[in-house]
Design an enzyme around this catalytic site. Structure first.
Site, mmCIF file in Angstrom:
data_model
loop_
_atom_site.group_PDB
_atom_site.id
_atom_site.type_symbol
_atom_site.label_atom_id
_atom_site.label_comp_id
_atom_site.label_asym_id
_atom_site.label_seq_id
_atom_site.Cartn_x
_atom_site.Cartn_y
_atom_site.Cartn_z
ATOM 1 N N LYS A 10 0.812 -1.215 0.000
ATOM 2 C CA LYS A 10 0.000 0.000 0.000
ATOM 3 C C LYS A 10 0.856 1.280 0.000
ATOM 4 O O LYS A 10 2.049 1.236 0.289
ATOM 5 C CB LYS A 10 -0.936 -0.029 1.216
ATOM 6 N N TYR A 50 -12.061 -1.957 -4.331
ATOM 7 C CA TYR A 50 -12.617 -2.163 -2.990
ATOM 8 C C TYR A 50 -14.146 -2.046 -2.969
ATOM 9 O O TYR A 50 -14.715 -1.763 -1.913
ATOM 10 C CB TYR A 50 -11.996 -1.159 -2.021
ATOM 11 N N PHE A 58 -15.687 3.451 6.420
ATOM 12 C CA PHE A 58 -14.317 3.849 6.090
ATOM 13 C C PHE A 58 -14.035 3.834 4.590
ATOM 14 O O PHE A 58 -12.898 4.079 4.173
ATOM 15 C CB PHE A 58 -13.306 2.955 6.826
ATOM 16 N N THR A 92 -5.304 -7.248 10.556
ATOM 17 C CA THR A 92 -5.606 -5.970 9.886
ATOM 18 C C THR A 92 -5.163 -4.785 10.730
ATOM 19 O O THR A 92 -4.564 -3.835 10.222
ATOM 20 C CB THR A 92 -7.129 -5.861 9.611
ATOM 21 N N ASN A 113 -2.126 0.227 6.656
ATOM 22 C CA ASN A 113 -1.612 -1.041 7.199
ATOM 23 C C ASN A 113 -0.709 -1.798 6.228
ATOM 24 O O ASN A 113 -0.583 -3.017 6.314
ATOM 25 C CB ASN A 113 -2.765 -1.901 7.743
ATOM 26 N N HIS A 116 -2.211 -5.478 1.516
ATOM 27 C CA HIS A 116 -3.512 -6.135 1.342
ATOM 28 C C HIS A 116 -3.239 -7.547 0.849
ATOM 29 O O HIS A 116 -2.288 -7.768 0.091
ATOM 30 C CB HIS A 116 -4.351 -5.386 0.288
ATOM 31 N N GLU A 127 -9.080 -10.716 -7.895
ATOM 32 C CA GLU A 127 -8.145 -9.610 -7.677
ATOM 33 C C GLU A 127 -6.944 -9.711 -8.617
ATOM 34 O O GLU A 127 -6.439 -8.697 -9.096
ATOM 35 C CB GLU A 127 -7.722 -9.573 -6.205
HETATM 36 P P1 CMP Z 1 -7.542 -4.597 3.388
HETATM 37 O O1 CMP Z 1 -7.147 -5.991 3.694
HETATM 38 O O2 CMP Z 1 -6.850 -3.921 2.283
HETATM 39 O O3 CMP Z 1 -9.103 -4.564 3.101
HETATM 40 C C1 CMP Z 1 -9.910 -3.445 3.387
HETATM 41 C C2 CMP Z 1 -9.177 -2.380 4.116
HETATM 42 O O4 CMP Z 1 -9.972 -1.422 4.762
HETATM 43 C C3 CMP Z 1 -8.368 -3.002 5.237
HETATM 44 O O5 CMP Z 1 -7.299 -3.727 4.713
HETATM 45 C C4 CMP Z 1 -8.007 -1.785 6.071
HETATM 46 O O6 CMP Z 1 -6.800 -1.181 5.677
HETATM 47 C C5 CMP Z 1 -9.161 -0.855 5.761
HETATM 48 N N1 CMP Z 1 -9.930 -0.670 6.981
HETATM 49 C C6 CMP Z 1 -10.539 -1.604 7.701
HETATM 50 N N2 CMP Z 1 -11.127 -1.061 8.780
HETATM 51 C C7 CMP Z 1 -10.851 0.248 8.733
HETATM 52 C C8 CMP Z 1 -11.157 1.335 9.567
HETATM 53 N N3 CMP Z 1 -11.889 1.163 10.676
HETATM 54 N N4 CMP Z 1 -10.718 2.541 9.209
HETATM 55 C C9 CMP Z 1 -9.989 2.708 8.062
HETATM 56 N N5 CMP Z 1 -9.656 1.697 7.224
HETATM 57 C C10 CMP Z 1 -10.078 0.485 7.571
#
Ligand code: CMP
Length: 139
Positions: A10, A50, A58, A92, A113, A116, A127
């Site tokens: 990311k 997404y 979010f 996550t 984070n 993904h 994907e």
């Molecule tokens: P990812 O595995 O990429 O899939 C969806 C993403 O949404 C997840 O990782 C997080 O980075 C993001 N995400 C999940 N919960 C939250 C949250 N509460 N606030 C912001 N981003 C979020």
């Protein structure tokens, strides 16, 4: 069985020049990077990727962040690659991620984070095809 999964480094991680360190963790876990490209997604492309989260609170923040800088899209291959990648990524929320995982070591927050990974083989196939053609997968 040998399996493929989709992985994405990311913008928070590409910005901090962590692509190589993340790839080392993937490879140390026994995953082979059989396709990889750096892409700067538009907000529309990030939103499409997404789309499954479009009703979540979010979603707007997620789309904005994922289009804020380059990402590295990858296809990983290996024994039980989907589960193995999720293990090496960690939870996550980095506050809950196990020691030695990518998110424990590098992630900044639940949103920023660092990586993904597909949550199952069917999602992985979708994907992978979002980013790559068959010709680009070199096992
Ligand atoms: P990812 O595995 O990429 O899939 C969806 C993403 O949404 C997840 O990782 C997080 O980075 C993001 N995400 C999940 N919960 C939250 C949250 N509460 N606030 C912001 N981003 C979020």
């Amino acid at each position: 069985a040998t399996q493929r999964t989709f992985s994405m480094i990311k913008p928070d991680a590409t910005k901090r020049n962590l692509t190589g360190k993340i790839n080392a963790k993937l490879e140390e876990a026994g995953l082979r990077i059989i396709a990889q490209k750096r892409v700067h997604l538009t907000p529309a492309q990030a939103g499409q990727f997404y789309a499954v989260h479009k009703d979540r609170p979010f979603y707007g923040e997620l789309v904005e962040f994922m289009s804020s800088g380059p990402i590295v899209a990858q296809v990983l291959e290996g024994e039980d690659a989907v589960a193995k990648n999720r293990e090496v990524m960690g939870a996550t929320n980095p506050a809950e991620a196990a020691d030695g995982t990518i998110r424990k070591d590098f992630a900044l927050s639940i949103g920023e984070n660092s990586v993904h990974g597909s949550d199952g083989p069917d999602t992985a196939a979708e994907e992978i095809s979002f980013f790559f053609s068959g010709l680009e997968l070199v096992g």
